[in-house]
Design a protein around this motif. Structure first.
Motif, PDB file in Angstrom:
ATOM      1  N   ASN A 717       0.827  -1.216   0.000  1.00 45.97           N
ATOM      2  CA  ASN A 717       0.000   0.000   0.000  1.00 45.97           C
ATOM      3  C   ASN A 717       0.863   1.270   0.000  1.00 45.97           C
ATOM      4  OD1 ASN A 717      -2.316  -1.626   0.147  1.00 45.97           O
ATOM      5  ND2 ASN A 717      -2.201  -1.689   2.372  1.00 45.97           N
ATOM      6  N   PHE A 718       1.963   1.240  -0.754  1.00 44.25           N
ATOM      7  CA  PHE A 718       2.882   2.378  -0.812  1.00 44.25           C
ATOM      8  C   PHE A 718       2.302   3.468  -1.716  1.00 44.25           C
ATOM      9  CE2 PHE A 718       6.464   4.445  -3.043  1.00 44.25           C
ATOM     10  CZ  PHE A 718       7.045   5.096  -1.946  1.00 44.25           C
ATOM     11  N   THR A 719       2.119   4.650  -1.164  1.00 45.00           N
ATOM     12  CA  THR A 719       1.585   5.774  -1.936  1.00 45.00           C
ATOM     13  C   THR A 719       2.363   7.036  -1.611  1.00 45.00           C
ATOM     14  OG1 THR A 719      -0.070   6.268  -0.233  1.00 45.00           O
ATOM     15  CG2 THR A 719      -0.760   4.836  -2.053  1.00 45.00           C
ATOM     16  N   LEU A 720       2.430   7.932  -2.584  1.00 40.80           N
ATOM     17  CA  LEU A 720       3.087   9.222  -2.424  1.00 40.80           C
ATOM     18  C   LEU A 720       2.107  10.317  -2.827  1.00 40.80           C
ATOM     19  CD1 LEU A 720       6.613   8.488  -3.973  1.00 40.80           C
ATOM     20  CD2 LEU A 720       6.051   8.700  -1.555  1.00 40.80           C
ATOM     21  N   GLN A 721       2.050  11.378  -2.013  1.00 45.69           N
ATOM     22  CA  GLN A 721       1.268  12.562  -2.336  1.00 45.69           C
ATOM     23  C   GLN A 721       2.202  13.768  -2.247  1.00 45.69           C
ATOM     24  OE1 GLN A 721      -1.788  11.947   0.674  1.00 45.69           O
ATOM     25  NE2 GLN A 721      -3.296  11.637  -0.945  1.00 45.69           N
ATOM     26  N   ALA A 722       2.074  14.722  -3.169  1.00 48.71           N
ATOM     27  CA  ALA A 722       2.990  15.850  -3.212  1.00 48.71           C
ATOM     28  C   ALA A 722       2.220  17.158  -3.248  1.00 48.71           C
ATOM     29  CB  ALA A 722       3.910  15.745  -4.433  1.00 48.71           C
ATOM     30  N   ALA A 723       2.831  18.192  -2.659  1.00 46.68           N
ATOM     31  CA  ALA A 723       2.259  19.542  -2.677  1.00 46.68           C
ATOM     32  C   ALA A 723       3.384  20.539  -2.943  1.00 46.68           C
ATOM     33  CB  ALA A 723       1.581  19.855  -1.346  1.00 46.68           C
ATOM     34  N   VAL A 724       3.088  21.580  -3.744  1.00 46.33           N
ATOM     35  CA  VAL A 724       4.068  22.599  -4.117  1.00 46.33           C
ATOM     36  C   VAL A 724       3.439  23.977  -3.920  1.00 46.33           C
ATOM     37  CG1 VAL A 724       5.296  21.133  -5.762  1.00 46.33           C
ATOM     38  CG2 VAL A 724       3.306  22.440  -6.532  1.00 46.33           C
ATOM     39  N   PRO A 725       4.230  25.053  -3.960  1.00 43.33           N
ATOM     40  CA  PRO A 725       3.648  26.404  -3.863  1.00 43.33           C
ATOM     41  C   PRO A 725       2.624  26.669  -4.971  1.00 43.33           C
ATOM     42  CG  PRO A 725       6.025  26.472  -3.537  1.00 43.33           C
ATOM     43  CD  PRO A 725       5.704  25.070  -3.931  1.00 43.33           C
ATOM     44  N   LYS A 726       1.740  27.629  -4.722  1.00 38.76           N
ATOM     45  CA  LYS A 726       0.641  27.882  -5.658  1.00 38.76           C
ATOM     46  C   LYS A 726       1.131  28.316  -7.035  1.00 38.76           C
ATOM     47  CE  LYS A 726      -2.771  29.101  -2.130  1.00 38.76           C
ATOM     48  NZ  LYS A 726      -3.683  30.147  -1.632  1.00 38.76           N
ATOM     49  N   SER A 727       2.276  28.972  -7.104  1.00 40.64           N
ATOM     50  CA  SER A 727       2.774  29.464  -8.389  1.00 40.64           C
ATOM     51  C   SER A 727       3.404  28.369  -9.235  1.00 40.64           C
ATOM     52  CB  SER A 727       3.804  30.572  -8.154  1.00 40.64           C
ATOM     53  OG  SER A 727       4.897  30.073  -7.390  1.00 40.64           O
ATOM     54  N   VAL A 728       3.534  27.154  -8.673  1.00 41.89           N
ATOM     55  CA  VAL A 728       4.148  26.032  -9.388  1.00 41.89           C
ATOM     56  C   VAL A 728       3.061  25.019  -9.748  1.00 41.89           C
ATOM     57  CG1 VAL A 728       5.851  24.170  -9.284  1.00 41.89           C
ATOM     58  CG2 VAL A 728       6.329  26.361  -8.175  1.00 41.89           C
ATOM     59  N   GLN A 729       3.086  24.587 -10.983  1.00 43.53           N
ATOM     60  CA  GLN A 729       2.135  23.558 -11.426  1.00 43.53           C
ATOM     61  C   GLN A 729       2.775  22.178 -11.275  1.00 43.53           C
ATOM     62  OE1 GLN A 729       1.154  24.560 -15.433  1.00 43.53           O
ATOM     63  NE2 GLN A 729       0.138  26.493 -14.897  1.00 43.53           N
ATOM     64  N   LEU A 730       2.006  21.242 -10.707  1.00 41.39           N
ATOM     65  CA  LEU A 730       2.531  19.895 -10.417  1.00 41.39           C
ATOM     66  C   LEU A 730       1.745  18.853 -11.181  1.00 41.39           C
ATOM     67  CD1 LEU A 730       3.718  18.343  -7.144  1.00 41.39           C
ATOM     68  CD2 LEU A 730       1.716  17.324  -8.211  1.00 41.39           C
ATOM     69  N   GLN A 731       2.460  17.944 -11.798  1.00 41.20           N
ATOM     70  CA  GLN A 731       1.821  16.825 -12.495  1.00 41.20           C
ATOM     71  C   GLN A 731       2.487  15.527 -12.035  1.00 41.20           C
ATOM     72  OE1 GLN A 731       2.364  16.780 -16.722  1.00 41.20           O
ATOM     73  NE2 GLN A 731       1.195  14.900 -17.032  1.00 41.20           N
ATOM     74  N   MET A 732       1.709  14.644 -11.354  1.00 44.96           N
ATOM     75  CA  MET A 732       2.228  13.361 -10.865  1.00 44.96           C
ATOM     76  C   MET A 732       1.763  12.260 -11.811  1.00 44.96           C
ATOM     77  SD  MET A 732       1.938  13.493  -6.721  1.00 44.96           S
ATOM     78  CE  MET A 732       3.074  12.129  -6.589  1.00 44.96           C
ATOM     79  N   LYS A 733       2.714  11.528 -12.349  1.00 44.80           N
ATOM     80  CA  LYS A 733       2.386  10.424 -13.240  1.00 44.80           C
ATOM     81  C   LYS A 733       2.137   9.157 -12.431  1.00 44.80           C
ATOM     82  CE  LYS A 733       4.821  12.411 -17.159  1.00 44.80           C
ATOM     83  NZ  LYS A 733       5.783  12.185 -18.257  1.00 44.80           N
ATOM     84  N   ALA A 734       1.618   8.141 -13.091  1.00 49.14           N
ATOM     85  CA  ALA A 734       1.254   6.899 -12.390  1.00 49.14           C
ATOM     86  C   ALA A 734       2.508   6.223 -11.836  1.00 49.14           C
ATOM     87  CB  ALA A 734       0.530   5.954 -13.336  1.00 49.14           C
ATOM     88  N   PRO A 735       2.441   5.716 -10.591  1.00 47.31           N
ATOM     89  CA  PRO A 735       3.601   5.014 -10.023  1.00 47.31           C
ATOM     90  C   PRO A 735       3.797   3.666 -10.695  1.00 47.31           C
ATOM     91  CG  PRO A 735       1.733   4.834  -8.547  1.00 47.31           C
ATOM     92  CD  PRO A 735       1.306   5.745  -9.661  1.00 47.31           C
TER      93      PRO A 735
END
Length: 798
Positions: A717-735
């Motif tokens: 059940n290994f999962t990763l969640q990420a957060a960045v500053p509002k001015s940065v756009q984040l795109q997480m691809k499938a693990p």
């Protein structure tokens, strides 16, 4: 339906309902009438209404509104109403409901009632749903009733005391003196309750157990009671199928088992009794079998004599001949526990156990299989393996995987010769190749490499199996590997151990092409076949161009792994042809740490070449130790990855696994090294999380998060969640997955793309969540800096 109908009429009407909806309508109307009756007070119909409500409750419909009516009826002076009230309390109330506390005073009063039947109702209710608070309040009353003169009340009070001890273990000492005196009772019901009570006391308190062993001396008295049951004349009241009170006998045997466990004095006092029960009890009836089974369990759990233990095993052996499958099942379950300590005694019944493999019941087959595997030894390995292989060909699909694993383990531990071992595994792969464990292929390959005198025999046998059937993937993989390694021995056609067959180069290549083109071949199997084809380019002389053509076709294969191998092999044919012979030379011998006793362990160590033997002439730049060791290492990771030059991904990902003594040598000789800088951002509970910068521009950064596991158990059940500053756009691809194998045997990666148009300072917060051995872990990681961009470095060979 009239509102005043009796219980029998209501049952008849409900049963005559033709649909579920009609039944619900009848129930709703009747429940409304019952509520009205409860509101009218004491009109003589309350007990009848509650009886009807209890039947509604039995059908699964809500009946909670009758709880308070139960309390009122229990307080009634009429026995008929009190009886229905107590019955309702046992059905509608439990210890978690406040209404149950309201009947505590009524139960206490009824325990002192002058009618034994009223006392019995109170005792039964307390034993059924009494809470811990009720048990503490009423325990003295129960202890008083244990000393009553009425056997009927004593029996009920004894069972109620058992419930109190389970609810409030600290009250056990209150009942110890009374429990001892109950053993002198003649009434079977009281005796049965007394034995249950003493068993509960001994199981909950080691001090009480020692007291019954040494001070009270309960064993001689229990032995005397048991002898009376075994030798007593026919008693219709307690006789079941010719056995005198088997229920009491079973309870006494269980108590003797507790008293005699790890105690020589108590065990010696009951040895003669157990021998008498074992020899005089008729096993032709179920009641007798139950007594004998408990006798066997008692004999095996105490410090009994060796002859008595053999007698117990023989009883279980007779159970195996019983027509009742349940009896055969419990017999094999018991024998499986005994086989580790009394192996020779169980061996006497090996033939009967093997016959149970033919039983129609799958559960019996499973137990027979487990016991048969436990009976395999160096003495009977040939005969037992013959029976197991016969069973494998006919066993149900759900048992094949377990059967193959057991056969492999037994063959690895007790094989009389390497040829027998190889033949046995090949037979299993031919019969059930799709049901074998993943480590079977590398294990068999390791076995074949160590049997150098059987290389010719093995490659001929595997080639014939490959030509005959390519559906068994494990067998095809091993066959392709052997053809690639020992194809020159196959083409010679000289083999003393097997009838020689003339095989041409075209025949071998045709077989490998069939595997490559078959829809039944998995990607891994195609990888084995492609590598075998490539290896044959250094072992044959006339068809090298055909091999080059086959390899080039897969340079555009849709499977990325196969495509990568083909491109690399094509490069060996062209730019690095002078190194092809060294790269594709024969695999060295690999020895396991503890041969013959690994039970499937695939960890191995590299066998160093004998310095006294002359080295072959080098065909390329690599010396033999470095090339052999690196090739061996790659095989242990994945048998498809047999080359090392030009494989920048394999080198960078697996460099930490490479033997330290050869790292410097390989770095000097590597043509192309891909350097990737990484940074560890989290390391806790066995999980290591690294961040790697793959691509970086002025406004965009691509990073990869890499999770590895150094613990002894897999991370799930290994999962990763990420957060960045509002001015940065984040795109997480499938693990790449959510399970990280233990001992660093694998990784899980996740790519993250950060778009930073305003060119602010990049920061990222990561939440890590995973499970390890049932425990859930969750942490937050703050990343304030990223590693520098990946670079590529070219290193010229020496």
């Amino acid at each position: 339906m009239p509102s005043s109908v009796r219980l029998q009429e209501m049952i008849r009407v409900i049963r005559s309902a033709r649909t579920q909806g009609e039944e619900r309508g009848i129930i709703q109307r009747e429940c409304a009438d019952i509520r009205a009756q409860f509101r009218q007070g004491d009109n003589g119909e309350r007990s009848h209404s509650l009886a009807k409500l209890l039947y509604v409750h039995m059908l699964g419909y809500p009946a909670h509104f009758g709880q308070m009516e139960c309390v009122r009826l229990i307080a009634s002076t009429r026995y008929s109403e009190k009886r229905i009230g107590y019955l309702g309390a046992m059905m509608l109330l439990d210890e978690n409901q406040d209404a149950s506390l309201l009947i505590t005073n009524s139960i206490k009063n009824d325990l002192s009632h002058n009618s034994q039947y009223v006392q019995s109702l109170a005792l039964c209710t307390l034993a059924c749903m009494g809470s811990a608070e009720m048990c503490r309040d009423l325990a003295p009353e129960i202890e008083r009733l244990l000393r009553a003169s009425n056997s009927y009340i004593k029996k009920k009070a004894t069972l109620c005391a058992v419930h109190i001890i389970r609810k409030v273990p600290e009250l056990a000492e209150l009942f110890t003196p009374s429990a001892r005196s109950l053993l002198s009772e003649k009434n079977h019901g009281v005796l049965h309750g007394a034995v249950v009570l003493i068993t509960e006391l001994c199981e909950h308190n080691p001090g009480t157990l020692d007291q019954f062993r040494k001070v009270i001396q309960a064993v001689p008295e229990l032995v005397q009671i048991m002898k009376g049951l075994v030798t007593s004349s026919y008693s219709p009241e307690h006789n079941v199928a010719g056995i005198s009170d088997p229920f009491l006998q079973v309870r006494i045997l269980r108590l003797l088992r507790i008293l005699g466990h790890n105690n020589d004095t108590a065990s010696d006092a009951m040895n003669d009794l157990l021998a008498q029960v074992a020899t005089n009890t008729d096993s032709s009836k179920t009641a007798g079998s139950a007594v004998l089974y408990e006798t066997v369990l008692t004999i095996m759990d105490i410090n009994s004599e060796s002859g008595l233990r053999v007698l117990a095993v023989n009883i279980l052996g007779r159970f195996l001949l019983n027509n009742d499958r349940n009896i055969r099942y419990i017999s094999m379950t018991s024998l499986q526990k005994i086989v580790q300590t009394d192996h020779n005694a169980v061996q006497r019944h090996r033939g009967t156990i093997v016959d149970c493999l033919k039983d129609q019941d799958t559960s019996v087959k499973r137990r027979a299989l487990e016991l048969s595997l436990a009976l395999v030894s160096a003495v009977n390995i040939r005969s037992m393996m013959k029976e197991l292989l016969i069973f494998l060909s006919t066993c149900p699909p759900e048992l094949r995987s377990h059967t193959t694993s057991g056969i492999f383990n037994a063959a690895e531990r007790y094989s009389p010769s390497k040829r027998w071992h190889i033949d046995t595994i090949l037979h299993v792969l031919t019969t059930a190749g799709g049901d074998v464990r993943d480590e079977t292929v590398p294990n068999l390959i390791q076995l074949i490499t160590t049997a150098s005198e059987l290389h010719c025999y093995t490659v001929h046998k595997l080639y014939r199996a490959l030509v005959k059937d390519i559906s068994q993937q494990s067998l095809v993989q091993v066959a392709c590997w052997c053809i690639g390694e020992y194809g020159d021995l196959l083409l010679k056609g000289e083999c003393e151990e097997i009838e020689p067959v003339q095989v041409t180069e075209d025949d071998v290549l045709d077989a490998l092409e069939t595997v490559l083109q078959s829809h039944m071949s998995s990607p891994a199997t195609r990888g084995f076949a492609l590598t075998a084809t490539m290896k044959l380019s250094t072992r044959i002389t006339d068809n090298v161009d055909r091999i080059r053509s086959i390899v080039s076709i897969y340079g555009s294969c849709i499977d990325l792994e196969l495509q990568q191998r083909a491109v690399e092999y094509n490069a060996l044919f062209k730019k690095y042809d002078h190194m092809r012979a060294a790269v594709l030379e024969r695999m060295p011998v690999m020895d396991k740490n503890s041969p013959g006793h690994t039970n499937g362990d695939t960890s191995g160590e590299i066998k160093e070449p004998d310095p006294s033997k002359p080295k072959p002439v080098e065909a390329g730049l690599l010396s033999e130790p470095a090339s052999q060791c690196y090739e061996t290492y790659l095989f242990q990771i994945n048998a498809v990855h047999l080359n090392f030059l030009l494989i920048k991904e394999s080198w960078t990902k697996n460099v930490s696994w490479f033997p330290q003594k050869y790292k410097a040598e390989m770095q000097k000789r590597c043509v192309y090294v891909h350097v990737v800088l990484t940074e560890t951002v989290y390391e806790k509970n066995g999980l290591s999380l690294k961040i790697q910068c793959d691509k970086q521009t002025e406004t965009e950064v691509t990073v990869t998060l890499i999770g590895s596991n150094s613990a002894q158990n897999d991370i799930t059940n290994f999962t990763l969640q990420a957060a960045v500053p509002k001015s940065v756009q984040l795109q997480m691809k499938a693990p790449s997955g959510n399970v990280i194998p233990a001992h660093g045997l694998g990784q899980v990666t996740q790519t993250v793309v950060l778009n930073n148009p305003n060119k602010v300072s990049l920061k990222m917060r990561i939440r890590v969540s995973f499970s390890n051995q049932g425990a859930v872990h969750q942490d937050t990681v703050q990343i304030d800096s990223f590693p520098t961009q990946a670079s590529q470095t070219s290193v010229s060979p020496l």
